[in-house]
Scaffold this motif. Structure first.
Motif, PDB file in Angstrom:
ATOM      1  N   LEU A 141       0.824  -1.202   0.000  1.00  0.00           N
ATOM      2  CA  LEU A 141       0.000   0.000   0.000  1.00  0.00           C
ATOM      3  C   LEU A 141       0.862   1.258   0.000  1.00  0.00           C
ATOM      4  N   ILE A 142       1.927   1.226   0.795  1.00  0.00           N
ATOM      5  CA  ILE A 142       2.734   2.446   0.920  1.00  0.00           C
ATOM      6  C   ILE A 142       3.469   2.737  -0.390  1.00  0.00           C
ATOM      7  N   VAL A 143       3.849   1.692  -1.118  1.00  0.00           N
ATOM      8  CA  VAL A 143       4.480   1.888  -2.421  1.00  0.00           C
ATOM      9  C   VAL A 143       3.473   2.500  -3.395  1.00  0.00           C
ATOM     10  N   GLN A 144       2.244   2.028  -3.332  1.00  0.00           N
ATOM     11  CA  GLN A 144       1.204   2.579  -4.203  1.00  0.00           C
ATOM     12  C   GLN A 144       0.961   4.056  -3.896  1.00  0.00           C
ATOM     13  N   LEU A 191      -0.396  16.430 -26.538  1.00  0.00           N
ATOM     14  CA  LEU A 191      -0.972  16.499 -25.187  1.00  0.00           C
ATOM     15  C   LEU A 191      -1.157  17.947 -24.763  1.00  0.00           C
ATOM     16  N   PRO A 192      -2.260  18.255 -24.099  1.00  0.00           N
ATOM     17  CA  PRO A 192      -2.471  19.630 -23.618  1.00  0.00           C
ATOM     18  C   PRO A 192      -1.475  19.955 -22.515  1.00  0.00           C
ATOM     19  N   THR A 193      -1.183  21.194 -22.334  1.00  0.00           N
ATOM     20  CA  THR A 193      -0.194  21.586 -21.326  1.00  0.00           C
ATOM     21  C   THR A 193      -0.679  21.331 -19.909  1.00  0.00           C
ATOM     22  N   THR A 194      -2.008  21.238 -19.765  1.00  0.00           N
ATOM     23  CA  THR A 194      -2.540  20.995 -18.418  1.00  0.00           C
ATOM     24  C   THR A 194      -2.568  19.507 -18.068  1.00  0.00           C
ATOM     25  N   PHE A 195      -2.027  18.693 -18.997  1.00  0.00           N
ATOM     26  CA  PHE A 195      -2.087  17.244 -18.812  1.00  0.00           C
ATOM     27  C   PHE A 195      -1.468  16.809 -17.487  1.00  0.00           C
ATOM     28  N   ASP A 196      -0.289  17.348 -17.180  1.00  0.00           N
ATOM     29  CA  ASP A 196       0.369  16.903 -15.954  1.00  0.00           C
ATOM     30  C   ASP A 196      -0.301  17.481 -14.706  1.00  0.00           C
ATOM     31  N   ASP A 197      -0.921  18.650 -14.855  1.00  0.00           N
ATOM     32  CA  ASP A 197      -1.665  19.198 -13.708  1.00  0.00           C
ATOM     33  C   ASP A 197      -2.782  18.255 -13.304  1.00  0.00           C
ATOM     34  N   PHE A 198      -3.372  17.670 -14.332  1.00  0.00           N
ATOM     35  CA  PHE A 198      -4.490  16.763 -14.097  1.00  0.00           C
ATOM     36  C   PHE A 198      -4.067  15.564 -13.246  1.00  0.00           C
ATOM     37  N   PHE A 199      -2.795  15.175 -13.371  1.00  0.00           N
ATOM     38  CA  PHE A 199      -2.311  14.007 -12.629  1.00  0.00           C
ATOM     39  C   PHE A 199      -1.498  14.377 -11.392  1.00  0.00           C
ATOM     40  N   THR A 200      -1.533  15.637 -11.033  1.00  0.00           N
ATOM     41  CA  THR A 200      -0.854  16.045  -9.810  1.00  0.00           C
ATOM     42  C   THR A 200      -1.898  16.231  -8.721  1.00  0.00           C
ATOM     43  N   TRP A 201      -1.878  15.318  -7.784  1.00  0.00           N
ATOM     44  CA  TRP A 201      -2.934  15.301  -6.761  1.00  0.00           C
ATOM     45  C   TRP A 201      -2.380  15.649  -5.397  1.00  0.00           C
ATOM     46  N   SER A 202      -3.257  16.159  -4.551  1.00  0.00           N
ATOM     47  CA  SER A 202      -2.860  16.416  -3.168  1.00  0.00           C
ATOM     48  C   SER A 202      -2.778  15.090  -2.424  1.00  0.00           C
ATOM     49  N   ALA A 203      -2.086  15.124  -1.283  1.00  0.00           N
ATOM     50  CA  ALA A 203      -1.962  13.904  -0.477  1.00  0.00           C
ATOM     51  C   ALA A 203      -3.342  13.359  -0.114  1.00  0.00           C
ATOM     52  N   PHE A 204      -4.257  14.257   0.146  1.00  0.00           N
ATOM     53  CA  PHE A 204      -5.617  13.862   0.524  1.00  0.00           C
ATOM     54  C   PHE A 204      -6.308  13.112  -0.618  1.00  0.00           C
ATOM     55  N   GLN A 205      -6.183  13.661  -1.818  1.00  0.00           N
ATOM     56  CA  GLN A 205      -6.783  13.005  -2.992  1.00  0.00           C
ATOM     57  C   GLN A 205      -6.123  11.651  -3.259  1.00  0.00           C
ATOM     58  N   VAL A 206      -4.799  11.625  -3.175  1.00  0.00           N
ATOM     59  CA  VAL A 206      -4.079  10.366  -3.375  1.00  0.00           C
ATOM     60  C   VAL A 206      -4.546   9.346  -2.332  1.00  0.00           C
ATOM     61  N   GLY A 207      -4.740   9.826  -1.117  1.00  0.00           N
ATOM     62  CA  GLY A 207      -5.192   8.935  -0.049  1.00  0.00           C
ATOM     63  C   GLY A 207      -6.493   8.250  -0.417  1.00  0.00           C
ATOM     64  N   ILE A 208      -7.480   9.025  -0.828  1.00  0.00           N
ATOM     65  CA  ILE A 208      -8.789   8.447  -1.178  1.00  0.00           C
ATOM     66  C   ILE A 208      -8.640   7.454  -2.329  1.00  0.00           C
ATOM     67  N   VAL A 209      -7.965   7.884  -3.383  1.00  0.00           N
ATOM     68  CA  VAL A 209      -7.898   7.047  -4.584  1.00  0.00           C
ATOM     69  C   VAL A 209      -7.111   5.766  -4.327  1.00  0.00           C
ATOM     70  N   VAL A 210      -5.961   5.889  -3.681  1.00  0.00           N
ATOM     71  CA  VAL A 210      -5.132   4.701  -3.482  1.00  0.00           C
ATOM     72  C   VAL A 210      -5.772   3.742  -2.478  1.00  0.00           C
ATOM     73  N   LEU A 211      -6.324   4.282  -1.417  1.00  0.00           N
ATOM     74  CA  LEU A 211      -7.023   3.391  -0.476  1.00  0.00           C
ATOM     75  C   LEU A 211      -8.164   2.670  -1.189  1.00  0.00           C
ATOM     76  N   GLY A 212      -8.898   3.427  -2.015  1.00  0.00           N
ATOM     77  CA  GLY A 212     -10.003   2.827  -2.758  1.00  0.00           C
ATOM     78  C   GLY A 212      -9.523   1.733  -3.701  1.00  0.00           C
ATOM     79  N   LEU A 213      -8.452   2.038  -4.450  1.00  0.00           N
ATOM     80  CA  LEU A 213      -7.928   1.053  -5.401  1.00  0.00           C
ATOM     81  C   LEU A 213      -7.406  -0.184  -4.677  1.00  0.00           C
ATOM     82  N   ASN A 214      -6.645   0.049  -3.628  1.00  0.00           N
ATOM     83  CA  ASN A 214      -6.030  -1.070  -2.913  1.00  0.00           C
ATOM     84  C   ASN A 214      -7.074  -1.957  -2.225  1.00  0.00           C
TER      85      ASN A 214
END
Lengths: 360, 255
Positions: A123-126, A149-172
């Protein structure tokens, strides 16, 4: 069991009252006390010891009292993260389970890859993959394909720790829960699906009206466990270092404890809060489980719960997941314990007493 | 139930069914006219249940054609466009299973309403009235709000019959409806089936070992032997003028 004949020759002369080992006498003497009361006593004893340690360790109680409010406010973010995570996990688990049961090669293959990867890496690696590697990869892609690719492409994949938390916990958790859901769906008897088919239901109608409501009953207890586990795993997000506006419980405790040089107090406070939180949810989970048993338990005067527990006291009855903890402990008792209950049984004491006294 | 339509309610042509290398049905041709009660009997493994299950495509026929109420479907591969047709065909066939297969999470009334509401889109109030009527037919109006687990096996099977009837099918298929029941509960289920046949003239296909029922209710009987219909005729022909020795042996064993 050895006989402790402390009364001398008296006992040997009157075989009607055989000498009793100390354990048996204890069991007989406390026979009138309900099982619940005994368990309560054990808990009180444990808390007394903990309280003594707490007191002896001379914690800064003033500090705890002053800052527990700030730390506890992290519970909101812990809960939001866990709630978001479990909603995502349930959705993915349902889709994943249907994929694993599908004969469509795409659905089967994709769900297989998903569960393999998210169960196969820590989980921590994810968390770090999504927090650090994903935006970096997106950035590199933008550099490599600047025209497509649009210039905002990488912004779209830059998430806050909180967002990463929800998504990764959900996926895992979703990957693990895929197996739970798959088993739940498979636990519904084949005839149920056929009855739905025979009425002319579509696959969707069959799932929604017949299969899932029944699978849900099997799936809810373990899903509750997963949710409780996830609430605790939100503490891992603290490693990513959230911003002040969305700090969950453990991050708050760590920062504050280190800043004020009260790390032990902060840790103890965090542990107590996590524990209180999970205790509350464990209670709700058992209520929900009870409600879901409708239509599966023949209701008797004592209500379905009494009936379920009553079942479990018959050794070998195999009451399934309906076992109450007390009944289980009677049945799982090691040999010498059974020896005790067997003896008291002969003395007119039923081994199942704690269960039958259950007022619910 | 459906009137003014030409031809038989059920028509089976050249039906073959294999499970792996085992051929269970080796070419079945059969027609069932409106109002007929066809009893299908024979040793277990002779393909009786498979025939019923092929007619409503719970099993995909390996070869052959099924026609119910004028809706013709070829056996073979189940392609996507066929699914809609199969669903439509199924809503014309009522099916009663050996193991009842009531939905345990719904009340008796809910079970009976389920088909009309979900499959046919009948309005709730209307479906409720229809379901109550069907429960009345099987004599269980007073059990409408019970969950299946609180009913006896015989009551559960009667609810299952009501559930199938609520779809207002053109043919009712019974797959060993009394085999899972305790002996004292068999009578109530057969009683309901008899009433359906005699009083409501329901078209029925019944796989059963209950020869008393067959003698009394069947308009035609078909003896299955090793995936083929070996002998067919009225109960009188079957019981009193048995032609094939296999039928005779079977009847001697069960009577």
């Amino acid at each position: 069991m050895t006989t402790q004949d402390t009364t001398g020759t008296g006992a040997t002369r009157s075989p009607v009252v055989p000498p009793q080992p100390r354990r048996d006498r204890l069991a007989l003497a406390s026979a009138g006390v309900s099982f619940r009361a005994k368990v309560a006593l054990v808990w009180i004893a444990i808390f007394a010891v903990l309280g003594f340690l707490f007191w002896s360790a001379s914690f800064d109680n003033g500090w705890i009292g002053e800052h527990i409010g700030f730390i506890a406010r992290g519970l909101i973010f812990t809960l939001i993260m866990a709630a978001g995570g479990i909603v995502l996990a349930i959705t993915l688990a349902l889709i994943g389970a249907l994929g694993r049961l599908s004969r469509n090669p795409v659905a089967y293959g994709v769900s297989g890859f998903y569960t393999s990867f998210f169960r196969g890496t820590p989980l921590i690696v994810q968390l770090f993959l999504f927090y650090l590697a994903m935006p970096r990869t997106a950035q590199n892609l933008v550099d490599k394909f600047p025209n497509s690719l649009p210039t905002t492409f990488d912004d779209f994949f830059t998430w806050s720790a909180f967002q990463v938390g929800i998504v990764v916990l959900g996926l895992n958790y979703g990957a693990y829960m895929t197996e739970i859901f798959r088993a739940g769906i498979q636990s519904v008897s084949h005839g149920q699906g056929e009855a739905a088919d025979a009425l002319g239901m579509s696959y969707r109608q069959k799932l929604r009206r017949v299969i899932l409501p029944q699978a849900l009953r099997v799936v809810i207890p373990p899903t509750g466990n997963e949710f409780i586990a996830m609430m605790k795993d939100t503490a891992l997000i603290s490693i990513l270092g959230q911003g002040i506006e969305s700090m969950e419980l453990f991050r708050r405790a760590q920062l504050l404890g280190n800043a004020d040089v009260r790390p032990t107090e902060a840790l103890v406070t965090a542990a107590a809060l996590y524990w209180a939180l999970t205790a509350v949810f464990t209670f709700f989970q058992s209520r929900l489980e009870h409600r879901m048993s409708k239509g599966y338990v023949r209701t008797v005067a004592g209500g379905p719960r009494a009936r379920q527990r009553g079942k479990a006291i018959v050794p070998g009855a195999g009451g399934g997941e309906a076992y109450g903890a007390p009944a289980g402990s009677v049945m799982d008792a090691p040999d010498e314990e059974i020896g005790v209950t067997g003896h008291t049984h002969a003395g007119g004491l039923r081994p199942a007493d704690p269960v039958e006294e259950d007022p619910s | 139930m459906s009137s003014g339509r030409q031809g038989p309610v059920v028509r089976v042509e050249g039906l073959h069914k294999s499970f792996g290398h085992i051929e269970v049905l080796k070419g079945i041709d059969m027609e069932v006219d409106e109002g007929e009660v066809v009893v299908i009997f024979g040793r277990s493994g002779s393909g009786k249940s498979t025939l019923l299950r092929c007619i409503n495509f719970l099993e995909e026929p390996s070869e052959g054609t099924i026609e119910v109420s004028g809706l013709r479907i070829e056996g073979g591969h189940r392609i996507h466009s066929k699914r809609e047709q199969i669903r439509k065909l199924r809503s014309h066939c009522g099916m009663v299973f050996q193991q009842f297969n009531l939905f345990p999470h719904m009340t008796t009334l809910g079970n009976v309403m389920e088909g009309p509401v979900t499959v046919k889109g009948v309005e709730e109030m209307q479906a409720r009235a229809l379901a109550m009527e069907m429960l009345g037919k099987v004599g269980l109006s007073d059990k409408a709000d019970e969950y299946p687990i609180r009913l006896s096996g015989g009551q559960q099977q009667r609810v299952a019959i009501a559930r199938a009837l609520a779809m207002e099918p053109d043919v009712m298929m019974f797959d060993e409806p009394t085999s899972a029941l305790d002996p004292e509960l068999i009578g109530e289920v057969l009683g309901v089936m008899k009433a359906l046949a005699m009083e409501m003239h329901t078209t029925m296909m019944v796989v059963t070992h209950e020869m008393g029922f067959a003698r009394e209710v069947a308009t035609r009987m078909a003896f299955f032997h090793e995936g083929r219909i070996l002998e067919e005729g009225t109960p009188d022909q079957i019981f009193s003028h048995t032609r094939s020795p296999e039928t005779r042996t079977f009847l001697d064993a069960v009577l």
